[in-house]
Design a protein around this motif. Structure first.
Motif, PDB file in Angstrom:
ATOM      1  N   ASP A 261       0.831  -1.207   0.000  1.00  0.00           N
ATOM      2  CA  ASP A 261       0.000   0.000   0.000  1.00  0.00           C
ATOM      3  C   ASP A 261       0.865   1.258   0.000  1.00  0.00           C
ATOM      4  N   SER A 262       1.921   1.253   0.808  1.00  0.00           N
ATOM      5  CA  SER A 262       2.817   2.414   0.870  1.00  0.00           C
ATOM      6  C   SER A 262       3.461   2.670  -0.493  1.00  0.00           C
ATOM      7  N   LEU A 263       3.939   1.598  -1.133  1.00  0.00           N
ATOM      8  CA  LEU A 263       4.557   1.741  -2.445  1.00  0.00           C
ATOM      9  C   LEU A 263       3.567   2.258  -3.475  1.00  0.00           C
ATOM     10  N   ALA A 264       2.329   1.764  -3.411  1.00  0.00           N
ATOM     11  CA  ALA A 264       1.324   2.181  -4.383  1.00  0.00           C
ATOM     12  C   ALA A 264       1.020   3.673  -4.254  1.00  0.00           C
ATOM     13  N   ILE A 265       0.918   4.152  -3.023  1.00  0.00           N
ATOM     14  CA  ILE A 265       0.629   5.574  -2.812  1.00  0.00           C
ATOM     15  C   ILE A 265       1.798   6.433  -3.267  1.00  0.00           C
ATOM     16  N   LEU A 266       3.016   6.011  -2.944  1.00  0.00           N
ATOM     17  CA  LEU A 266       4.192   6.744  -3.404  1.00  0.00           C
ATOM     18  C   LEU A 266       4.280   6.761  -4.926  1.00  0.00           C
ATOM     19  N   ARG A 267       3.979   5.618  -5.545  1.00  0.00           N
ATOM     20  CA  ARG A 267       4.064   5.530  -7.006  1.00  0.00           C
ATOM     21  C   ARG A 267       3.046   6.461  -7.657  1.00  0.00           C
ATOM     22  N   ARG A 268       1.804   6.450  -7.145  1.00  0.00           N
ATOM     23  CA  ARG A 268       0.777   7.324  -7.724  1.00  0.00           C
ATOM     24  C   ARG A 268       1.144   8.792  -7.543  1.00  0.00           C
ATOM     25  N   SER A 269       1.724   9.111  -6.399  1.00  0.00           N
ATOM     26  CA  SER A 269       2.107  10.499  -6.138  1.00  0.00           C
ATOM     27  C   SER A 269       3.192  10.953  -7.109  1.00  0.00           C
ATOM     28  N   LEU A 270       4.173  10.080  -7.347  1.00  0.00           N
ATOM     29  CA  LEU A 270       5.265  10.433  -8.259  1.00  0.00           C
ATOM     30  C   LEU A 270       4.773  10.537  -9.700  1.00  0.00           C
ATOM     31  N   GLU A 271       3.882   9.613 -10.096  1.00  0.00           N
ATOM     32  CA  GLU A 271       3.351   9.663 -11.459  1.00  0.00           C
ATOM     33  C   GLU A 271       2.525  10.923 -11.681  1.00  0.00           C
ATOM     34  N   ALA A 272       1.751  11.322 -10.664  1.00  0.00           N
ATOM     35  CA  ALA A 272       0.978  12.557 -10.778  1.00  0.00           C
ATOM     36  C   ALA A 272       1.896  13.769 -10.866  1.00  0.00           C
ATOM     37  N   ALA A 273       2.988  13.743 -10.099  1.00  0.00           N
ATOM     38  CA  ALA A 273       3.932  14.863 -10.120  1.00  0.00           C
ATOM     39  C   ALA A 273       4.573  15.015 -11.491  1.00  0.00           C
ATOM     40  N   ARG A 274       4.816  13.891 -12.167  1.00  0.00           N
ATOM     41  CA  ARG A 274       5.389  13.953 -13.517  1.00  0.00           C
ATOM     42  C   ARG A 274       4.461  14.673 -14.483  1.00  0.00           C
ATOM     43  N   LEU A 275       3.158  14.622 -14.214  1.00  0.00           N
ATOM     44  CA  LEU A 275       2.169  15.292 -15.060  1.00  0.00           C
ATOM     45  C   LEU A 275       1.891  16.715 -14.594  1.00  0.00           C
ATOM     46  N   GLY A 276       2.598  17.132 -13.551  1.00  0.00           N
ATOM     47  CA  GLY A 276       2.444  18.494 -13.073  1.00  0.00           C
ATOM     48  C   GLY A 276       1.538  18.649 -11.873  1.00  0.00           C
ATOM     49  N   TYR A 277       1.003  17.526 -11.369  1.00  0.00           N
ATOM     50  CA  TYR A 277       0.116  17.588 -10.205  1.00  0.00           C
ATOM     51  C   TYR A 277       0.921  17.210  -8.961  1.00  0.00           C
ATOM     52  N   THR A 278       1.301  18.204  -8.196  1.00  0.00           N
ATOM     53  CA  THR A 278       2.226  17.976  -7.075  1.00  0.00           C
ATOM     54  C   THR A 278       1.519  17.934  -5.722  1.00  0.00           C
ATOM     55  N   GLU A 282       3.271  17.243  -2.083  1.00  0.00           N
ATOM     56  CA  GLU A 282       3.206  18.289  -1.065  1.00  0.00           C
ATOM     57  C   GLU A 282       2.534  17.761   0.193  1.00  0.00           C
ATOM     58  N   GLY A 283       1.612  16.816   0.004  1.00  0.00           N
ATOM     59  CA  GLY A 283       0.936  16.225   1.153  1.00  0.00           C
ATOM     60  C   GLY A 283       1.896  15.526   2.094  1.00  0.00           C
ATOM     61  N   PHE A 284       2.965  14.926   1.555  1.00  0.00           N
ATOM     62  CA  PHE A 284       3.961  14.284   2.408  1.00  0.00           C
ATOM     63  C   PHE A 284       4.696  15.312   3.263  1.00  0.00           C
ATOM     64  N   LYS A 285       4.969  16.470   2.700  1.00  0.00           N
ATOM     65  CA  LYS A 285       5.596  17.536   3.490  1.00  0.00           C
ATOM     66  C   LYS A 285       4.669  17.985   4.613  1.00  0.00           C
ATOM     67  N   ARG A 286       3.385  18.149   4.281  1.00  0.00           N
ATOM     68  CA  ARG A 286       2.432  18.592   5.308  1.00  0.00           C
ATOM     69  C   ARG A 286       2.228  17.523   6.371  1.00  0.00           C
ATOM     70  N   LEU A 287       2.276  16.246   5.959  1.00  0.00           N
ATOM     71  CA  LEU A 287       2.156  15.153   6.933  1.00  0.00           C
ATOM     72  C   LEU A 287       3.330  15.184   7.900  1.00  0.00           C
ATOM     73  N   ASP A 288       4.527  15.452   7.405  1.00  0.00           N
ATOM     74  CA  ASP A 288       5.707  15.549   8.264  1.00  0.00           C
ATOM     75  C   ASP A 288       5.565  16.711   9.240  1.00  0.00           C
ATOM     76  N   ARG A 289       5.093  17.847   8.747  1.00  0.00           N
ATOM     77  CA  ARG A 289       4.908  19.011   9.632  1.00  0.00           C
ATOM     78  C   ARG A 289       3.852  18.727  10.690  1.00  0.00           C
ATOM     79  N   LEU A 290       2.750  18.055  10.292  1.00  0.00           N
ATOM     80  CA  LEU A 290       1.695  17.718  11.249  1.00  0.00           C
ATOM     81  C   LEU A 290       2.249  16.834  12.362  1.00  0.00           C
ATOM     82  N   THR A 291       3.028  15.834  12.006  1.00  0.00           N
ATOM     83  CA  THR A 291       3.586  14.922  13.008  1.00  0.00           C
ATOM     84  C   THR A 291       4.491  15.667  13.984  1.00  0.00           C
TER      85      THR A 291
END
Length: 342
Positions: A261-278, A282-291
């Protein structure tokens, strides 16, 4: 993110080689070599690469052999090389990562080379040598051995002391089991709060995927810190093993379903970023700040024994596996053969 199990360097290099090499035309990077018999084929792989990239294959093969012989022979530290990996870009910049094993105490030592910093192969050529100190050794490529060599040069353009200082602080015990004293329980508590407290979990899930399960969120929160955290946050590396466990069962078996599941979410996030959808990245950065906010404001404290007991109790339901599952009589071979390449 395995805590203290053997073979991580080999696994990572092998995975990168398998995943990146087929995409050489897009990425411009190739990984050659590997463990044991794969390491001996490195010169041939480099020559084949050189034909594609228009580089000098014989010179690259010479560099491969020279780095191996320096670490295996010129440094008389009791470690015999069993892993030799050569990472190279189409522009000709390269990195060598090698690992040796001491056959008597089963401790590993890793050697790093970077083409940008190598000025002389026989005078302080390494970017780093990483391992548990074992006393004085005979190092013929130490700059202090100047009188014993004909050719000498300093290696680096810039000091590496800052990076090496962080590595030296990551002191890990001989044992493989994870104990409460190995972990910053406040930091781990913040991760668990974000993953399991309903209000925090709902908010954190929205940063990545709505309705994300708590166990996967726990892993992703630790991944986010690895990606975005400062070196000062890595003083307790055992904490990160609570993302996906350890292949030797410490602190708990690897939860394959959570891993996937972790790999799938990371993969989808990276593929979206390649298309310009970041947004997801950015959600990973906000998750780190929240923690970190939870850690600072709520000052949570994890119950180490309860966490480990819980993980082991749910292990079967999330695909928990170790390397020992299929062969309970598994034993390591003490003998490590010397390879012809070295």
């Amino acid at each position: 993110m395995d805590w203290h199990s053997s073979g991580i360097t080999t696994s990572v290099v092998g995975a990168l080689k398998r995943g990146l090499n087929p995409r050489f035309s897009d990425l411009g990077i190739m990984i050659c070599g590997g463990r044991d018999r794969h390491s001996t084929n490195t010169p041939n792989e480099l020559r084949a690469f050189a034909m594609k990239a228009g580089l000098d294959g014989d010179e690259l093969a010479r560099t491969s052999r020279l780095t191996a012989r320096v670490d295996n022979n010129a440094i008389a530290d009791g470690f015999q090389l069993y892993l030799h990996s050569f990472v190279i870009t189409k522009s000709g910049e390269w990195v060598v990562v090698q690992q040796g094993m001491n056959p008597h105490n089963r401790i590993a030592r890793r050697y790093h080379w970077h083409s940008v910093t190598v000025r002389d192969f026989v005078s302080d050529p390494h970017t780093a040598s990483v391992g548990k100190p074992q006393g004085e050794i005979r190092n013929l490529v130490d700059a202090r051995a100047e009188k014993a060599r004909d050719t000498l040069l300093a290696i680096t353009k810039q000091p590496l002391e800052d990076a090496l200082r962080d590595i030296r602080n990551l002191s890990m015990p001989m044992r493989h089991d994870v104990r409460a004293k190995d972990v910053d329980l406040k930091r781990l508590g913040a991760v668990l709060a974000v993953a399991y407290e309903k209000d925090l979990r709902d908010f954190a899930s929205l940063l990545l995927v709505a309705g994300l399960g708590p166990r996967t969120l726990q892993s992703l929160a630790l991944i986010a810190e690895v990606v975005h955290g400062a070196p000062s946050r890595f003083s307790d590396p055992a904490r990160f093993s609570f993302a996906h466990g350890g292949k030797d069962g410490h602190p708990f078996p690897v939860p394959l379903k959570v891993y996937d599941d972790s790999l799938a979410i990371l993969r989808r996030s990276l593929e979206a970023a390649r298309l310009g959808y970041t947004e997801k990245l950015e959600g990973f950065k906000r998750l780190d700040r929240l923690t970190r906010d939870v850690e600072e404001k709520r000052e949570p404290l994890a119950d180490f024994n309860s966490v480990v007991s819980h993980e082991r109790a749910i292990s079967a339901s999330i695909g928990g596996r170790t390397v020992f599952d299929d062969n309970p009589q598994y034993k390591r071979s003490v003998r490590i053969p010397q390879l012809n390449l070295f």
